[in-house]
Design a protein around this motif. Structure first.
Motif, mmCIF file in Angstrom:
data_model
loop_
_atom_site.group_PDB
_atom_site.id
_atom_site.type_symbol
_atom_site.label_atom_id
_atom_site.label_comp_id
_atom_site.label_asym_id
_atom_site.label_seq_id
_atom_site.Cartn_x
_atom_site.Cartn_y
_atom_site.Cartn_z
ATOM 1 N N GLU A 16 43.898 8.899 56.697
ATOM 2 C CA GLU A 16 44.487 7.563 56.670
ATOM 3 C C GLU A 16 44.804 7.190 55.232
ATOM 4 O O GLU A 16 44.056 7.534 54.317
ATOM 5 C CB GLU A 16 43.522 6.548 57.292
ATOM 6 N N VAL A 17 45.899 6.501 55.056
ATOM 7 C CA VAL A 17 46.365 6.072 53.737
ATOM 8 C C VAL A 17 46.250 4.562 53.659
ATOM 9 O O VAL A 17 46.798 3.844 54.506
ATOM 10 C CB VAL A 17 47.823 6.503 53.502
ATOM 11 N N PHE A 48 52.731 9.976 62.687
ATOM 12 C CA PHE A 48 52.145 8.922 61.864
ATOM 13 C C PHE A 48 52.440 7.566 62.479
ATOM 14 O O PHE A 48 53.342 7.402 63.306
ATOM 15 C CB PHE A 48 52.632 8.997 60.410
ATOM 16 N N TYR A 49 51.643 6.588 62.066
ATOM 17 C CA TYR A 49 51.781 5.225 62.574
ATOM 18 C C TYR A 49 51.209 4.271 61.531
ATOM 19 O O TYR A 49 50.564 4.680 60.565
ATOM 20 C CB TYR A 49 51.051 5.053 63.916
ATOM 21 N N PHE A 50 51.424 2.974 61.740
ATOM 22 C CA PHE A 50 50.958 1.947 60.816
ATOM 23 C C PHE A 50 50.044 0.982 61.546
ATOM 24 O O PHE A 50 50.275 0.648 62.710
ATOM 25 C CB PHE A 50 52.152 1.203 60.227
ATOM 26 N N HIS A 51 49.012 0.522 60.848
ATOM 27 C CA HIS A 51 48.068 -0.453 61.403
ATOM 28 C C HIS A 51 48.151 -1.746 60.594
ATOM 29 O O HIS A 51 48.443 -1.716 59.397
ATOM 30 C CB HIS A 51 46.641 0.130 61.340
ATOM 31 N N HIS A 52 47.866 -2.872 61.226
ATOM 32 C CA HIS A 52 48.018 -4.167 60.558
ATOM 33 C C HIS A 52 47.061 -4.359 59.380
ATOM 34 O O HIS A 52 47.224 -5.285 58.582
ATOM 35 C CB HIS A 52 47.861 -5.319 61.556
ATOM 36 N N GLY A 63 48.143 5.972 59.512
ATOM 37 C CA GLY A 63 47.380 7.089 60.048
ATOM 38 C C GLY A 63 48.296 8.284 60.217
ATOM 39 O O GLY A 63 49.434 8.138 60.696
ATOM 40 N N ILE A 64 47.836 9.456 59.811
ATOM 41 C CA ILE A 64 48.639 10.673 59.899
ATOM 42 C C ILE A 64 47.807 11.758 60.578
ATOM 43 O O ILE A 64 46.699 12.069 60.132
ATOM 44 C CB ILE A 64 49.089 11.144 58.504
ATOM 45 N N TYR A 65 48.341 12.313 61.655
ATOM 46 C CA TYR A 65 47.717 13.427 62.370
ATOM 47 C C TYR A 65 48.644 14.634 62.270
ATOM 48 O O TYR A 65 49.870 14.486 62.419
ATOM 49 C CB TYR A 65 47.480 13.066 63.830
ATOM 50 N N TYR A 66 48.066 15.811 62.058
ATOM 51 C CA TYR A 66 48.881 17.010 61.874
ATOM 52 C C TYR A 66 48.160 18.234 62.392
ATOM 53 O O TYR A 66 46.926 18.286 62.444
ATOM 54 C CB TYR A 66 49.248 17.186 60.399
#
Length: 199
Positions: free
Chosen positions: A32-33, A153-157, A162-165
């Motif tokens: 997670e970034v 990847f997706y964004f959270h508030h 979040g990045i899954y690979y």
């Protein structure tokens, strides 16, 4: 004006290693970034999105968070709790839900659609989507799949991506180096190799 269009090919059906019911239980890797929440979360999120993922956007496919979710249900307030039904009309909806539903309508995306889309206008799409997340009408962003390099990847508030690979390939390493260039923080990784990647 269309912002997204349906992806009509049957070539891509998702990643079999990704666990939609419990993402941390996926067979691949993740990190997670995080960035400090600025005064304007939307503008900052769009800038970071482009910085990390711009070079992949021609190949990215978008769908709702999870599996088989309908595009119309992205915003929580499409559910009319008093009448126990969904209402997908932008009328009588607060922003940014009204803008999101209008965007779907203008793009010819039925609220019940549960497939993948390609983005035609990233600036417009990101502006609308990030406003939905930042104002908590949607808990998460859409999910962005990059089929060629097998990551999502997706964004959270909270102000995190979040990045899954599947594998720590050159594209994932490129994203990690961009994270370092932007002075962002990587947390919650299950891949010990991530911390050893130099700029």
């Amino acid at each position: 004006m269309k912002v997204v269009k349906k992806y009509s090919s049957n070539d891509f059906k998702g990643f079999d290693w990704l666990d939609f019911d419990y993402l941390p239980g996926s067979k691949g890797f993740k990190f997670e970034v995080y960035f400090k929440e600025p005064k304007d979360l939307v503008s900052k999120s769009i800038l970071i999105f482009y910085s990390l993922f711009r070079s992949f956007l021609d190949d990215v496919l978008i769908t709702t968070f999870g599996q088989d979710g309908e595009w119309g249900n992205f915003c929580l307030d499409t559910w009319d709790i008093e009448n126990d039904r969904y209402d997908y009309s932008p009328h009588n909806k607060k922003e940014p839900t009204a803008s999101y539903l209008s965007m779907l309508n203008d793009s010819g995306i039925e609220p019940e659609y549960n497939g993948y889309c390609k983005c035609i206008n990233w600036d417009k799409f990101l502006y609308v989507m990030f406003h939905c997340v930042a104002q908590h009408t949607a808990p998460y962003s859409m999910m962005f799949y990059e089929p060629k390099n097998e990551f999502v990847f997706y964004f959270h508030h909270s102000g995190s991506f979040g990045i899954y690979y599947k594998d720590l390939n050159s594209s994932i390493k490129k994203v990690i180096r961009k994270v370092q260039e932007e002075n962002l923080e990587i947390k919650n990784t299950n891949d010990k190799r991530v911390s050893s990647i130099a700029m």
